[in-house]
Design a protein around this motif. Structure first.
Motif, mmCIF file in Angstrom:
data_model
loop_
_atom_site.group_PDB
_atom_site.id
_atom_site.type_symbol
_atom_site.label_atom_id
_atom_site.label_comp_id
_atom_site.label_asym_id
_atom_site.label_seq_id
_atom_site.Cartn_x
_atom_site.Cartn_y
_atom_site.Cartn_z
ATOM 1 N N SER A 1 0.841 -1.194 0.000
ATOM 2 C CA SER A 1 0.000 0.000 0.000
ATOM 3 C C SER A 1 0.875 1.242 0.000
ATOM 4 O O SER A 1 2.094 1.163 0.142
ATOM 5 C CB SER A 1 -0.885 0.012 1.229
ATOM 6 O OG SER A 1 -0.081 0.223 2.359
ATOM 7 N N ARG A 2 0.234 2.381 -0.137
ATOM 8 C CA ARG A 2 0.956 3.637 -0.152
ATOM 9 C C ARG A 2 1.658 3.878 1.180
ATOM 10 O O ARG A 2 2.621 4.609 1.273
ATOM 11 C CB ARG A 2 -0.023 4.771 -0.439
ATOM 12 C CG ARG A 2 0.538 5.813 -1.340
ATOM 13 C CD ARG A 2 -0.515 6.794 -1.722
ATOM 14 N NE ARG A 2 -1.471 7.009 -0.627
ATOM 15 C CZ ARG A 2 -2.582 7.713 -0.738
ATOM 16 N NH1 ARG A 2 -2.883 8.256 -1.886
ATOM 17 N NH2 ARG A 2 -3.399 7.890 0.271
ATOM 18 N N GLN A 3 1.104 3.258 2.217
ATOM 19 C CA GLN A 3 1.740 3.422 3.524
ATOM 20 C C GLN A 3 2.898 2.445 3.711
ATOM 21 O O GLN A 3 3.509 2.395 4.763
ATOM 22 C CB GLN A 3 0.727 3.191 4.645
ATOM 23 C CG GLN A 3 -0.335 4.258 4.779
ATOM 24 C CD GLN A 3 -1.428 4.111 3.726
ATOM 25 O OE1 GLN A 3 -1.763 2.993 3.334
ATOM 26 N NE2 GLN A 3 -1.966 5.226 3.263
ATOM 27 N N GLY A 4 3.145 1.653 2.702
ATOM 28 C CA GLY A 4 4.262 0.721 2.798
ATOM 29 C C GLY A 4 3.895 -0.613 3.413
ATOM 30 O O GLY A 4 4.762 -1.407 3.753
ATOM 31 N N TYR B 1 -1.758 1.388 -8.729
ATOM 32 C CA TYR B 1 -3.191 1.418 -9.024
ATOM 33 C C TYR B 1 -3.878 1.893 -7.758
ATOM 34 O O TYR B 1 -3.814 1.215 -6.740
ATOM 35 C CB TYR B 1 -3.693 0.029 -9.401
ATOM 36 C CG TYR B 1 -3.245 -0.422 -10.774
ATOM 37 C CD1 TYR B 1 -4.002 -0.124 -11.901
ATOM 38 C CD2 TYR B 1 -2.071 -1.131 -10.935
ATOM 39 C CE1 TYR B 1 -3.596 -0.524 -13.149
ATOM 40 C CE2 TYR B 1 -1.649 -1.539 -12.185
ATOM 41 C CZ TYR B 1 -2.419 -1.232 -13.295
ATOM 42 O OH TYR B 1 -2.004 -1.629 -14.532
ATOM 43 N N ALA B 2 -4.511 3.036 -7.822
ATOM 44 C CA ALA B 2 -5.135 3.637 -6.646
ATOM 45 C C ALA B 2 -4.117 3.664 -5.512
ATOM 46 O O ALA B 2 -3.028 4.187 -5.681
ATOM 47 C CB ALA B 2 -6.400 2.901 -6.267
ATOM 48 N N VAL C 1 -4.323 -6.971 -12.553
ATOM 49 C CA VAL C 1 -5.289 -6.034 -11.984
ATOM 50 C C VAL C 1 -6.643 -6.213 -12.656
ATOM 51 O O VAL C 1 -7.692 -6.205 -11.990
ATOM 52 C CB VAL C 1 -4.791 -4.587 -12.134
ATOM 53 C CG1 VAL C 1 -5.855 -3.607 -11.691
ATOM 54 C CG2 VAL C 1 -3.535 -4.377 -11.330
ATOM 55 N N GLU C 2 -6.608 -6.409 -13.953
ATOM 56 C CA GLU C 2 -7.876 -6.635 -14.662
ATOM 57 C C GLU C 2 -8.577 -7.877 -14.130
ATOM 58 O O GLU C 2 -9.798 -7.884 -13.941
ATOM 59 C CB GLU C 2 -7.614 -6.819 -16.163
ATOM 60 C CG GLU C 2 -7.391 -5.523 -16.907
ATOM 61 C CD GLU C 2 -7.103 -5.757 -18.386
ATOM 62 O OE1 GLU C 2 -7.109 -4.794 -19.132
ATOM 63 O OE2 GLU C 2 -6.874 -6.922 -18.785
ATOM 64 N N LEU C 3 -7.773 -8.899 -13.891
ATOM 65 C CA LEU C 3 -8.345 -10.139 -13.362
ATOM 66 C C LEU C 3 -8.965 -9.915 -11.992
ATOM 67 O O LEU C 3 -10.088 -10.337 -11.728
ATOM 68 C CB LEU C 3 -7.262 -11.216 -13.264
ATOM 69 C CG LEU C 3 -6.798 -11.841 -14.579
ATOM 70 C CD1 LEU C 3 -5.554 -12.669 -14.354
ATOM 71 C CD2 LEU C 3 -7.905 -12.712 -15.152
ATOM 72 N N LEU C 4 -8.230 -9.228 -11.145
ATOM 73 C CA LEU C 4 -8.740 -8.934 -9.806
ATOM 74 C C LEU C 4 -10.019 -8.118 -9.912
ATOM 75 O O LEU C 4 -10.999 -8.346 -9.199
ATOM 76 C CB LEU C 4 -7.705 -8.152 -8.999
ATOM 77 C CG LEU C 4 -6.465 -8.910 -8.545
ATOM 78 C CD1 LEU C 4 -5.469 -7.941 -7.920
ATOM 79 C CD2 LEU C 4 -6.831 -9.981 -7.539
ATOM 80 N N VAL D 1 -12.278 -3.812 -8.090
ATOM 81 C CA VAL D 1 -11.504 -4.196 -6.918
ATOM 82 C C VAL D 1 -10.960 -2.969 -6.196
ATOM 83 O O VAL D 1 -10.665 -1.947 -6.795
ATOM 84 C CB VAL D 1 -10.339 -5.113 -7.349
ATOM 85 C CG1 VAL D 1 -9.352 -4.363 -8.194
ATOM 86 C CG2 VAL D 1 -9.661 -5.745 -6.154
ATOM 87 N N CYS D 2 -10.896 -3.068 -4.888
ATOM 88 C CA CYS D 2 -10.222 -2.016 -4.132
ATOM 89 C C CYS D 2 -9.254 -2.695 -3.161
ATOM 90 O O CYS D 2 -9.235 -3.915 -3.038
ATOM 91 C CB CYS D 2 -11.223 -1.156 -3.378
ATOM 92 S SG CYS D 2 -12.056 -2.057 -2.091
ATOM 93 N N GLU D 3 -8.477 -1.865 -2.510
ATOM 94 C CA GLU D 3 -7.453 -2.432 -1.642
ATOM 95 C C GLU D 3 -8.067 -3.330 -0.571
ATOM 96 O O GLU D 3 -7.525 -4.375 -0.228
ATOM 97 C CB GLU D 3 -6.651 -1.292 -0.998
ATOM 98 C CG GLU D 3 -5.371 -1.776 -0.355
ATOM 99 C CD GLU D 3 -4.623 -0.684 0.377
ATOM 100 O OE1 GLU D 3 -4.844 0.485 0.052
ATOM 101 O OE2 GLU D 3 -3.829 -1.027 1.261
ATOM 102 N N LEU D 4 -9.230 -2.924 -0.092
ATOM 103 C CA LEU D 4 -9.877 -3.707 0.971
ATOM 104 C C LEU D 4 -10.175 -5.132 0.509
ATOM 105 O O LEU D 4 -10.022 -6.083 1.262
ATOM 106 C CB LEU D 4 -11.169 -3.017 1.403
ATOM 107 C CG LEU D 4 -11.001 -1.879 2.394
ATOM 108 C CD1 LEU D 4 -12.361 -1.325 2.774
ATOM 109 C CD2 LEU D 4 -10.254 -2.331 3.635
ATOM 110 N N ASP D 5 -10.616 -5.252 -0.744
ATOM 111 C CA ASP D 5 -10.895 -6.591 -1.269
ATOM 112 C C ASP D 5 -9.674 -7.470 -1.125
ATOM 113 O O ASP D 5 -9.758 -8.638 -0.749
ATOM 114 C CB ASP D 5 -11.270 -6.505 -2.754
ATOM 115 C CG ASP D 5 -12.647 -5.918 -2.951
ATOM 116 O OD1 ASP D 5 -13.531 -6.235 -2.126
ATOM 117 O OD2 ASP D 5 -12.827 -5.139 -3.899
#
Lengths: 194, 1105
Positions: A8-11, A61-62, A87-90, A97-101
């Motif tokens: 994630s962006r937070q590492g 991605y996001a 990413v497309e698959l996810l 899809v989002c990070e939470l998923d």
């Protein structure tokens, strides 16, 4: 490909897949270094890094960074497309899809990755095929929960393609399952539950 | 029954969700994993996370150990364990359970079990052996999914030794009816091949079968193996070329099922794989290469530029084309393709373009030429990766002519990016170079560390240094050179605070204290160490240790320590005043106790030292009275606030003053006050004054300087005056300047590539550098209004050549021709072809002590009175008017003398400027003209110029109201170096005018620092009204442009500097003494050959007079 990392962006590490044998210590070190390096890069910079003797291809991605390490003679752009395809698959699988998923269902993300990349090489680049394979396994999972282990599960195991309808008929609800498209719908008839 | 209902209901949400989102697994925040994740996101600190995960792991441990845990629960537990591992917490106890889950679970639990295994374990892990049987069983299962899972795990990790156990089963799968199984089996075999090639040798025929598989997916998978095989041994697979070409043709032709399309490009992965294979096959093999030309061309053509994926294919295609046996037509197309990459605004493509260029310039360096400007831009790109790739490219085109510029660029880059590298390199330099090193190296290093704004990078650099030194000190210090120890102490003293996170703040202090204790640590180093400790004692912990040590060393019988202790104490007093008043008071009383009584007039405490010093050949002992005075002074000095005299205060000064430690003379105070010690001081103290600055804030100064000079603008500030009349094509001058810089840089970088080509931007080795200044006359308004008589000056190269260097061009014929075609109504001042040397006037302020001076060899130029007695002097630019110059030399003129060219040389401090005057003696004004300066031998720098962009620039500089018939003068100033840097003897004017302006004091310092010297007697020049010495030196000055620094009695000192060549800018000093009838000359220089050649020229010069 040597390894793939999602963070994630937070590492925070979200997914890691290593295709080369490395010790845990080494993996942690690499992860830490790489996450730091990639996060420090500005958005307009190019997606490739020369790092140690490897080439790192990353894309954001996001809030998620997808990061692959490839050998020097490998094609960077195609690696970028591998990331994109993943990413497309996810996206297709989770539905935008989002990070939470990925956080909550990381094992699913792993399954998709395994179906897409095997031993570091793209094994099946067809979106449809990958998802089909995943969903077949997934479907088993759902159906299995609904069925008593003693009744009819073995049918599914033996031949998922044809036995679904049989199995489904045992269920307290009816599933209209389209094997061709894998998409299926479920209609519940509470009254039929015994 | 109720059980079923319950299960049904619990599964409902996930089933329902499938309605809206196909196959999506939903968030399950209610699950244990969900709770864990949510719990973690709510935490605020790393510490809390640790506690939580530890608790979680405890509970997992408990659960997995419990016999009641079902496989389904186990699966859930395993997912949590994976999550904990991902966060970086070891859950090794669960590994065995993961294997158990894979072994015993039903299909779905197995899946998680296998996943956990593949995430937890390593190829070398012994646990994996436990998995072999499970894998074998699953491979033989009738359930497709189980087989798939087994193959997946096998192709991810499998113990090498156990491959034979499952190989037959995997092989069998190659004929499985399901393509997904076949595909996975092929990939598993590929993996086997990678880890144990010998094990799969016997089944190579089966690979071939896979290659011919009817399913393209299986075929693609088999290509992985073939790529590997062909890479290792292309010879044995040449027969496959035909098949590969056919496959590629089919793929490119879109014969594959649509499933394989990716963003409407047919099977890009497959294409790239094939291209790579073809590259290996066709490498250095004309026959094979010929088979693939067609398909390569088609690939190139089919890949339309619209998406990254096509670029990926193109890139691979270009690489293949340049790898296989060359076909010029294809190469051309590929080169064109590279252009698309390089010019792309997308940075990723640009990077690949550079990479492709890097690859292709190895075959043909000229390919880089069309992209010069892009490359130059990339060199200054903000992204380090792009820069690096550019440097890689430059490295490939390095030749003898541009090597220096490129190496400079590389060094610059290195310093900017590789802190760690830098520190490590310096560490090894210090350790190995040790005490034999020039004293300015450690000082410059320290300065580099200390300088700079306090930004993240600087801090990082310092932290790296501190960390590396701490680890060095923790090891064996006995072998470290004293000078390195001093550097270490200084850095630790200054920057240890950066290690805030260090748990033990006293560690640095203790390390330093250990240094003090060590026998091999020299006196001077100890004082550095004490200094460092003093700086550190701002923290109480430090102070305690420090205090202890101070106590020990105060009893030392060395006056240096006394001084040090005093000054340290003073510092201590300042830093801890508020907090530790008691301590200070006790310090002071202690100090008086231990210090004062020992300042006895007999100085008995020095006896030991003095005898040592005497034994070592020191100066004889002085009188006690003298000593006493010294000590009194010493005491006074030490109470001064951090005078410049002591190493301990060095850093604080340098930091606040923004001055470097180098600039401070550390030893001056001490040595001045203790003459008897001066001998020792001289040998141990770093000599800091007058040392050339090598490292600066921005890196290595010498390099930086020249790098800085390189991109200097060609032209000076624009004047708005003429802009209204400028043709539309004129670029704004301000925008032009950076452009020019880049062109210049390009000229120095791309030197020596390709053949001479007058349209290419810039080129050619080193040397002359011309710039055009255009002055405009008073009747400027005419220019706007009138139509001008067309006028061309075609060439006057040879004349210019002669002016520049008659000896070099003597052989080249060529008359200066000036023609005046009457047809054209417009004139253009088009090309100024000059020899590009990065030194321009714009650099003056930067090049302080004068850069390499230009040289005019040859004296074939004859001063001729200008035809019309032009008052050209008045047109000299103001900044040049005061300087020494040659006479104006007419170069050529047209028949009716309406247009004339003349030139003169002006000796500037750092450059030789060639001024070319174009005088228009006509009544009408010139609007545009073409001035072309070419110089074959010297290599030419061309830049476009003309009235439109250059002329207006200098209008303001020229005094208005001059001779009427001069409408316009174009000045061409040139500054050049010698093209061939080799021999000093050839070019006596390598020593330039006015060369090296130094003061007598600087001279003395330089004199001492130079290592190469030469003594010789020279003939004295005798004149009537001058001292022989003065006369001789004047003669030398006149001939060689040497700088006479000073003449004292019968001695004179002279300085000069080498103009160019390997030792460019290096000084040479002469010391002359009249001895009987001859002049004893002693030459010294840092360059070995310099004294020799200078002497030769001196002899020659004196003989001539």
């Amino acid at each position: 490909m040597q390894f793939m990392l999602l963070f994630s962006r937070q590492g925070k590490l979200r997914l890691q897949k290593w295709y080369v044998p490395l010790s845990d210590k080494e993996k942690k070190k690499i992860t830490r270094e790489l996450v730091q390096t990639v996060l420090a890069r500005k958005p307009k910079m190019c997606s490739f890094l020369e790092w140690r003797d490897l080439k790192v291809v990353y894309k954001r991605y996001a809030s998620l960074y997808f990061c692959c390490a490839i050998e020097n003679q490998d094609n960077e752009l195609i690696t970028l497309e591998i990331i994109h395809r993943y990413v497309e698959l996810l996206d297709k699988y989770f539905g935008s899809v989002c990070e939470l998923d990925i956080i909550f269902n990381f094992e699913k993300a792993y399954f998709i990755l395994d179906e897409f990349l095997l031993g570091g090489e793209a094994q099946d680049t067809s979106k449809k095929n990958v998802l089909k394979a995943i969903e077949q396994a997934d479907l088993l999972q759902e159906v299995k929960y609904l069925t008593d282990p003693k009744t009819g599960t073995s049918l599914i195991y033996d031949n998922p393609d044809i036995s679904l309808s049989l199995t489904l008929s045992l269920l307290p609800c009816s599933l209209c399952y389209d094997l061709q498209n894998v998409d299926f719908q479920i209609h519940l008839f509470p009254g039929t539950v015994h | 029954m109720s059980d079923v209902v319950e299960k049904t209901l619990s599964a409902l949400p996930s089933l329902l969700s499938l309605d809206s989102q196909a196959g999506a697994g939903k968030l399950s925040p209610s699950s244990k994993l969900g709770n864990l994740i949510k719990g973690i996101t709510e935490l605020t600190s790393k510490h809390e996370e640790e506690t939580l995960i530890k608790k979680e792991l405890e509970s997992i441990k408990e659960q997995v150990a419990s016999p009641n845990t079902t496989m389904r629960q186990m699966k859930e537990i395993m997912v949590r364990a994976i999550y904990c591992e991902m966060l970086g917490y070891q859950a090794s106890f669960s590994y065995i359970h993961a294997i158990k889950l894979a072994q015993q679970g039903s299909v779905l639990e197995k899946r998680v079990g296998y996943l956990a295994v593949s995430l937890f374990l390593n190829e070398t892990d012994e646990f994996l052996l436990l998995l072999v049987n499970t894998v074998l069983k699953d491979l033989q299962s009738t359930n497709l999914i189980e087989v798939c899972m087994a193959l997946t795990v096998v192709s991810q990790m499998f113990p090498k030794d156990m491959i034979p156990a499952i190989l037959p089963v995997v092989e069998e799968k190659l004929t499985h009816p399901k393509e997904i199984i076949r595909r996975k089996a092929v990939l598993a075999l590929y993996k086997f091949y990678l880890i144990a090639p010998n094990q799969v040798q016997h089944i190579h025929s089966k690979f071939r079968k896979a290659l011919c598989d009817k399913d393209p997916g299986v075929m693609t998978a088999s290509l992985h193996i073939y790529l590997q095989l062909i890479k290792e041994n292309p010879e044995s697979y040449k027969d496959l070329t035909g098949s590969m070409v056919t496959i590629l043709r089919q793929v490119v032709g879109g014969k594959l099922p649509l499933d394989f399309n990716y963003h409407s490009v047919p099977a890009p992965w497959l294409q790239i794989q094939l291209l790579r294979i073809l590259a290996y096959l066709g490498k250095e093999d004309q026959g094979t290469s010929e088979m693939m030309y067609d398909v390569l061309e088609e690939s190139l053509r089919r890949a339309e530029m619209n998406h990254n994926i096509t670029y990926a294919i193109l890139f691979e295609c270009v690489k293949t084309i340049y790898t296989v046996h060359p076909k010029s037509q294809l190469l051309e197309k590929a080169a064109e393709c590279i252009g698309n990459f390089v010019l792309s605004p997308k940075i990723n493509l640009k990077y690949l373009g550079l990479k492709a260029l890097t690859y292709v310039v190895q075959q043909d360096a000229n390919l880089a030429l069309p992209h010069q400007m892009t490359i130059i831009e990339c060199l200054d790109h903000s992204d380090v990766i792009i820069k690096r790739e550019t440097l890689e490219l430059l490295f490939r085109i390095t030749n003898a002519q541009n090597v220096t510029v490129i190496v400079e660029k590389m060094l610059e880059f290195l310093r900017l990016t590789y802190n760690v590298w830098f520190i490590q390199t310096m560490n090894s330099v210090f350790s190995l170079g040790g005490d034999v090193m020039q004293p300015d190296i450690p000082n410059n290093f320290l300065r580099l560390l200390a300088e700079g704004v306090d930004n993240v990078e600087d801090r990082q650099l310092r932290l790296f240094a501190v960390d590396s030194y701490v680890s060095l000190l923790q090891g064996e210090t006995a072998k470290l050179p004293q000078r390195f120890l001093q550097v270490i102490s200084w850095v630790l003293g200054e920057y240890s605070y950066l290690r805030e996170e260090e748990s033990d703040p006293g560690s640095v202090m203790r390390l330093l204290a250990r240094l003090l204790d060590q026998r091999h640590t020299s006196t001077e180093t100890r004082s550095w160490v004490l200094g460092a400790m003093t700086k550190l004692c701002s923290s109480p912990v430090y102070t305690a240790i420090y205090w202890q040590n101070l106590h020990c060393y105060s009893t030392e019988r060395h006056w240096l320590y006394k001084t040090k202790c005093l000054s340290s104490l003073f510092k201590l007093y300042l830093t801890t005043l508020i907090f530790e008043v008691d301590l200070i008071i006790s310090c002071l009383s202690w100090l008086w106790c231990c210090f004062i009584p020992q300042v006895d007039s007999s100085l008995s405490f020095l006896d030991g030292y003095v005898s040592d010093a005497l034994a070592a050949g020191a100066a004889p002992y002085k009188s006690p009275h003298q000593r006493q005075e010294d000590l009194v002074q010493e005491k006074a000095l030490s109470l001064e606030p951090y005078g410049l005299s002591l190493p301990v205060s060095l850093s604080s000064c340098s930091i606040t003053d923004r001055r470097s430690p180098t600039l401070l003379s550390m030893s001056s105070g001490l040595s001045g006050n203790s003459t008897e010690l001066s001998h020792q001081e001289g040998s141990t103290t770093l000599k800091l004054e007058g040392v050339k600055r090598v490292w600066g804030k921005d890196g290595y100064l010498a390099q930086q300087q020249s790098a800085g000079e390189t991109p200097t603008p060609l032209v000076e500030l624009p004047s708005p005056l003429l802009s209204p009349q400028s043709p539309p094509s004129q670029k704004p001058s301000s925008g032009l300047e950076p452009d020019q810089e880049k062109r210049q840089l390009a000229s120095s970088l791309f030197v020596g590539l390709g053949s001479h080509n007058s349209v290419c931007l810039v080129r050619l080795p080193s040397t002359v550098w011309l710039f055009i200044k255009n002055c405009q006359s008073a009747n400027q308004s005419n220019v706007v209004k009138s139509l001008f008589k067309p006028f061309y000056i075609n060439s006057c190269q040879s004349a210019l050549h002669n002016l520049l260097d008659s000896t070099t061009v003597a052989s080249e014929g060529g008359a200066a021709t000036t023609t005046t075609p009457q047809q054209t109504s417009q004139r253009t001042l088009d090309h100024t072809t000059s020899n590009g040397n990065p030194h321009v006037e714009g650099t003056e302020q930067r090049v302080e002590a004068g850069g390499p001076l230009s040289l005019i060899r040859g004296n074939g130029m004859v001063a001729v009175v200008p035809p019309r007695d032009l008052p050209l002097t008045s047109h000299l630019p103001a900044e040049l008017s005061g300087l020494a110059r040659s006479e104006f030399t007419p170069l050529c003129s047209d028949q009716d003398s309406s247009l004339a060219l003349s030139a003169c040389r002006v000796y500037k401090e750092d450059a030789l400027v060639l001024l070319v005057f174009i005088s228009n003696n006509n009544d009408s004004a010139l609007h545009q003209m073409v001035l072309q300066l070419t110089c074959k031998e010297l290599e030419v720098y061309i830049f476009q110029t003309g009235l439109n962009n250059k002329v207006p620039l200098f209008f303001s500089e020229i005094p208005v109201g001059r001779s009427r018939n001069q409408d316009r003068n174009t000045r061409v100033s040139s500054n050049r170096d010698l093209e061939k840097p080799r021999i000093f003897c050839e070019s006596f004017r390598n020593f330039c005018s006015p060369p090296l302006t130094v003061s007598t004091g600087d001279y003395g310092k330089m004199w001492l620092s130079f290592s190469h010297d030469l003594k010789q007697n020279l003939r004295l020049v005798t004149t009537e009204h001058q001292e022989p010495l003065t006369a001789t030196l004047d003669a030398l000055k006149g001939k060689l442009h040497l700088h006479v620094v000073d003449i004292i009695g019968s001695e004179g000192i002279v300085a000069c500097r080498l103009l160019q060549g390997p030792g460019q800018g290096q000084p040479c000093l002469l010391h002359c003494r009249v001895h009987a009838d001859s002049l004893a000359v002693w030459l010294r220089s840092p360059v070995p050959e310099l004294p020799d050649s200078l002497l030769y020229h001196c002899q020659k010069a004196l003989t001539e007079t």
